[in-house]
Scaffold this motif. Sequence first.
Motif, PDB file in Angstrom:
ATOM      1  N   LYS A  45       0.858  -1.185   0.000  1.00 21.43           N
ATOM      2  CA  LYS A  45       0.000   0.000   0.000  1.00 21.43           C
ATOM      3  C   LYS A  45       0.887   1.225   0.000  1.00 21.43           C
ATOM      4  O   LYS A  45       1.671   1.447   0.923  1.00 21.43           O
ATOM      5  CB  LYS A  45      -0.924   0.020   1.216  1.00 21.43           C
ATOM      6  CG  LYS A  45      -1.885   1.207   1.215  1.00 21.43           C
ATOM      7  CD  LYS A  45      -2.812   1.206   2.425  1.00 21.43           C
ATOM      8  CE  LYS A  45      -3.776   2.378   2.366  1.00 21.43           C
ATOM      9  NZ  LYS A  45      -4.671   2.433   3.567  1.00 21.43           N
ATOM     10  N   SER A  48       0.212   7.128  -1.035  1.00 24.56           N
ATOM     11  CA  SER A  48      -0.884   7.801  -1.723  1.00 24.56           C
ATOM     12  C   SER A  48      -2.235   7.142  -1.475  1.00 24.56           C
ATOM     13  O   SER A  48      -3.281   7.709  -1.787  1.00 24.56           O
ATOM     14  CB  SER A  48      -0.623   7.823  -3.228  1.00 24.56           C
ATOM     15  OG  SER A  48      -0.549   6.489  -3.733  1.00 24.56           O
ATOM     16  N   HIS A  50      -2.901   4.127  -2.871  1.00 18.39           N
ATOM     17  CA  HIS A  50      -3.044   3.113  -3.923  1.00 18.39           C
ATOM     18  C   HIS A  50      -2.456   1.786  -3.443  1.00 18.39           C
ATOM     19  O   HIS A  50      -1.514   1.743  -2.652  1.00 18.39           O
ATOM     20  CB  HIS A  50      -2.327   3.548  -5.210  1.00 18.39           C
ATOM     21  CG  HIS A  50      -2.723   4.913  -5.688  1.00 18.39           C
ATOM     22  ND1 HIS A  50      -3.991   5.423  -5.535  1.00 18.39           N
ATOM     23  CD2 HIS A  50      -1.988   5.882  -6.319  1.00 18.39           C
ATOM     24  CE1 HIS A  50      -4.046   6.644  -6.058  1.00 18.39           C
ATOM     25  NE2 HIS A  50      -2.839   6.956  -6.524  1.00 18.39           N
ATOM     26  N   TRP A  51      -3.046   0.687  -3.956  1.00 23.69           N
ATOM     27  CA  TRP A  51      -2.553  -0.660  -3.651  1.00 23.69           C
ATOM     28  C   TRP A  51      -1.899  -1.253  -4.900  1.00 23.69           C
ATOM     29  O   TRP A  51      -2.434  -1.135  -6.010  1.00 23.69           O
ATOM     30  CB  TRP A  51      -3.700  -1.584  -3.209  1.00 23.69           C
ATOM     31  CG  TRP A  51      -4.213  -1.298  -1.824  1.00 23.69           C
ATOM     32  CD1 TRP A  51      -5.119  -0.375  -1.466  1.00 23.69           C
ATOM     33  CD2 TRP A  51      -3.832  -1.974  -0.631  1.00 23.69           C
ATOM     34  NE1 TRP A  51      -5.349  -0.399  -0.111  1.00 23.69           N
ATOM     35  CE2 TRP A  51      -4.574  -1.392   0.434  1.00 23.69           C
ATOM     36  CE3 TRP A  51      -2.954  -3.016  -0.320  1.00 23.69           C
ATOM     37  CZ2 TRP A  51      -4.447  -1.812   1.755  1.00 23.69           C
ATOM     38  CZ3 TRP A  51      -2.832  -3.437   1.001  1.00 23.69           C
ATOM     39  CH2 TRP A  51      -3.573  -2.829   2.032  1.00 23.69           C
ATOM     40  N   TYR A  52      -0.749  -1.902  -4.686  1.00 23.27           N
ATOM     41  CA  TYR A  52      -0.037  -2.596  -5.769  1.00 23.27           C
ATOM     42  C   TYR A  52       0.199  -4.031  -5.323  1.00 23.27           C
ATOM     43  O   TYR A  52       0.598  -4.296  -4.174  1.00 23.27           O
ATOM     44  CB  TYR A  52       1.289  -1.906  -6.078  1.00 23.27           C
ATOM     45  CG  TYR A  52       1.123  -0.478  -6.550  1.00 23.27           C
ATOM     46  CD1 TYR A  52       0.880  -0.201  -7.880  1.00 23.27           C
ATOM     47  CD2 TYR A  52       1.216   0.585  -5.649  1.00 23.27           C
ATOM     48  CE1 TYR A  52       0.718   1.119  -8.319  1.00 23.27           C
ATOM     49  CE2 TYR A  52       1.056   1.900  -6.074  1.00 23.27           C
ATOM     50  CZ  TYR A  52       0.804   2.159  -7.403  1.00 23.27           C
ATOM     51  OH  TYR A  52       0.633   3.453  -7.833  1.00 23.27           O
ATOM     52  N   CYS A  65      -2.897  -2.971 -10.060  1.00 24.33           N
ATOM     53  CA  CYS A  65      -2.939  -1.701  -9.336  1.00 24.33           C
ATOM     54  C   CYS A  65      -4.392  -1.400  -8.981  1.00 24.33           C
ATOM     55  O   CYS A  65      -5.283  -1.543  -9.836  1.00 24.33           O
ATOM     56  CB  CYS A  65      -2.357  -0.582 -10.201  1.00 24.33           C
ATOM     57  SG  CYS A  65      -2.604   1.076  -9.509  1.00 24.33           S
ATOM     58  N   PHE A  67      -6.433   1.791  -7.391  1.00 29.93           N
ATOM     59  CA  PHE A  67      -6.272   3.179  -6.971  1.00 29.93           C
ATOM     60  C   PHE A  67      -7.104   3.479  -5.721  1.00 29.93           C
ATOM     61  O   PHE A  67      -8.063   2.774  -5.398  1.00 29.93           O
ATOM     62  CB  PHE A  67      -6.651   4.124  -8.112  1.00 29.93           C
ATOM     63  CG  PHE A  67      -5.717   4.021  -9.295  1.00 29.93           C
ATOM     64  CD1 PHE A  67      -4.380   4.363  -9.168  1.00 29.93           C
ATOM     65  CD2 PHE A  67      -6.180   3.562 -10.527  1.00 29.93           C
ATOM     66  CE1 PHE A  67      -3.512   4.269 -10.242  1.00 29.93           C
ATOM     67  CE2 PHE A  67      -5.325   3.466 -11.611  1.00 29.93           C
ATOM     68  CZ  PHE A  67      -3.987   3.809 -11.470  1.00 29.93           C
ATOM     69  N   ARG A  68      -6.702   4.519  -5.040  1.00 29.12           N
ATOM     70  CA  ARG A  68      -7.278   4.864  -3.734  1.00 29.12           C
ATOM     71  C   ARG A  68      -8.799   5.049  -3.799  1.00 29.12           C
ATOM     72  O   ARG A  68      -9.520   4.648  -2.885  1.00 29.12           O
ATOM     73  CB  ARG A  68      -6.636   6.160  -3.228  1.00 29.12           C
ATOM     74  CG  ARG A  68      -7.164   6.640  -1.882  1.00 29.12           C
ATOM     75  CD  ARG A  68      -6.461   7.904  -1.471  1.00 29.12           C
ATOM     76  NE  ARG A  68      -6.660   8.955  -2.460  1.00 29.12           N
ATOM     77  CZ  ARG A  68      -6.032  10.138  -2.437  1.00 29.12           C
ATOM     78  NH1 ARG A  68      -5.141  10.388  -1.483  1.00 29.12           N
ATOM     79  NH2 ARG A  68      -6.275  11.047  -3.361  1.00 29.12           N
TER      80      ARG A  68
END
Length: 403
Positions: A45, A48, A50-52, A65, A67-68
């Motif tokens: 995480k 920003s 966002h999760w990868y 990916c 996004f938030r």
Amino acid sequence: MRSTLTLPVAVPVVTVRELNARVRTLLENQLETVWVAGELSNVKKAPSGHWYFCLKDAEAQVECCMFRGRAQFLDFRPENGQQVEVRARVTLYEARGQYQLVVDEIRRAGLGALYEAFEKLKARLDAEGLFASGRKRPLPGFPRAIGVVTSPVGAAVRDVLTTLVRRAPMLPVIVYPTQVQGEGAGAQVARAIALANARGECDVLILCRGGGSLEDLWAFNEEVVARAIAGSAIPVVSGVGHETDFSIADFVADVRAATPTAAAAAATPDCAALRAEVDARGRSLMRALRRAVEGATQRLDHASRRLLTPAERLARYRERIAQCARGLRRAAASAQELRRLALARLSRSLAHLDPTQVLGRGYSIVRDPDGHVRRSSAGLEAGAALDVTFGEGGAAVTVRKPR
């Protein structure tokens, strides 16, 4: 025979950026949103939000990916080793030339069957009319008592009780304890609703539990619970999970609240707000009463100024009599003056006819001895006696010679 030389056709040269842009456009236009199953690995995480992560199976893997904006709706924390299903769009990360999935939704593996069962039951109950707005009943504005169907332990019941005490501390609250998760939870919830109806202790029923995954909330998606809510003679407020959670119970209930706390607020009057409203209306009433009293006082003052004491009334009568007397005197004097003027006019008219006035202008009156006025000399004889009257005095004359 002369041979013909064929020159190669020039192939346009593109940059790496242009190539990757073309590939990304091709992937996004040709592949629709897909559901992909796999195991999570290398989960990170970013600051920003966002999760990868990498989604893999025994033979392949793909970078992902999330996004938030979409990650905020997750109902669990992704961790390495979890078996999941993701709904994603296929694209290319142009900077690295790496194809990846942009994830919109993540659910634990195996939830697909639960979602399918949820949608099938939802469609069937909707077709039966259990979700129709016409069958939903209004909540009582001032209930005698509040019933709560939930687990007797946990944050949900504490939140509900805290809200009820704050908003309506005078209302009795009856908790109908039940299991809200796990094997047999749906049947227990249905029995608790039936028990509340059989005992008839409350005017409104709150059905609630805290947030959780689809499996955690599954008891509230069972048909037995939906039938119990639909058959309840007591209006039901559903407050299951968080704002983003929806259950079959939410659709059948008379009122759906986003959270257990919101359900408690929906089921009770806000006593503090009511007191404030009563105070405001009381102040408004007092202002209206004060204005009415002030208006009546002013009207009384005006009326009292028009009222007279006997002495004042007698004085007014005397003044009126005096005014009438003065008027009569003026009228009598005016009439007398008019008569005097008329008499003077008549006197002047008569003066013109007065013989003495004529004699005063040099004329004379001649009478015979019998007193008759002689207007001519006809018939007169010499020696006749006549009497002549002048303006002043008279004389006896004898006719010498008539003419």
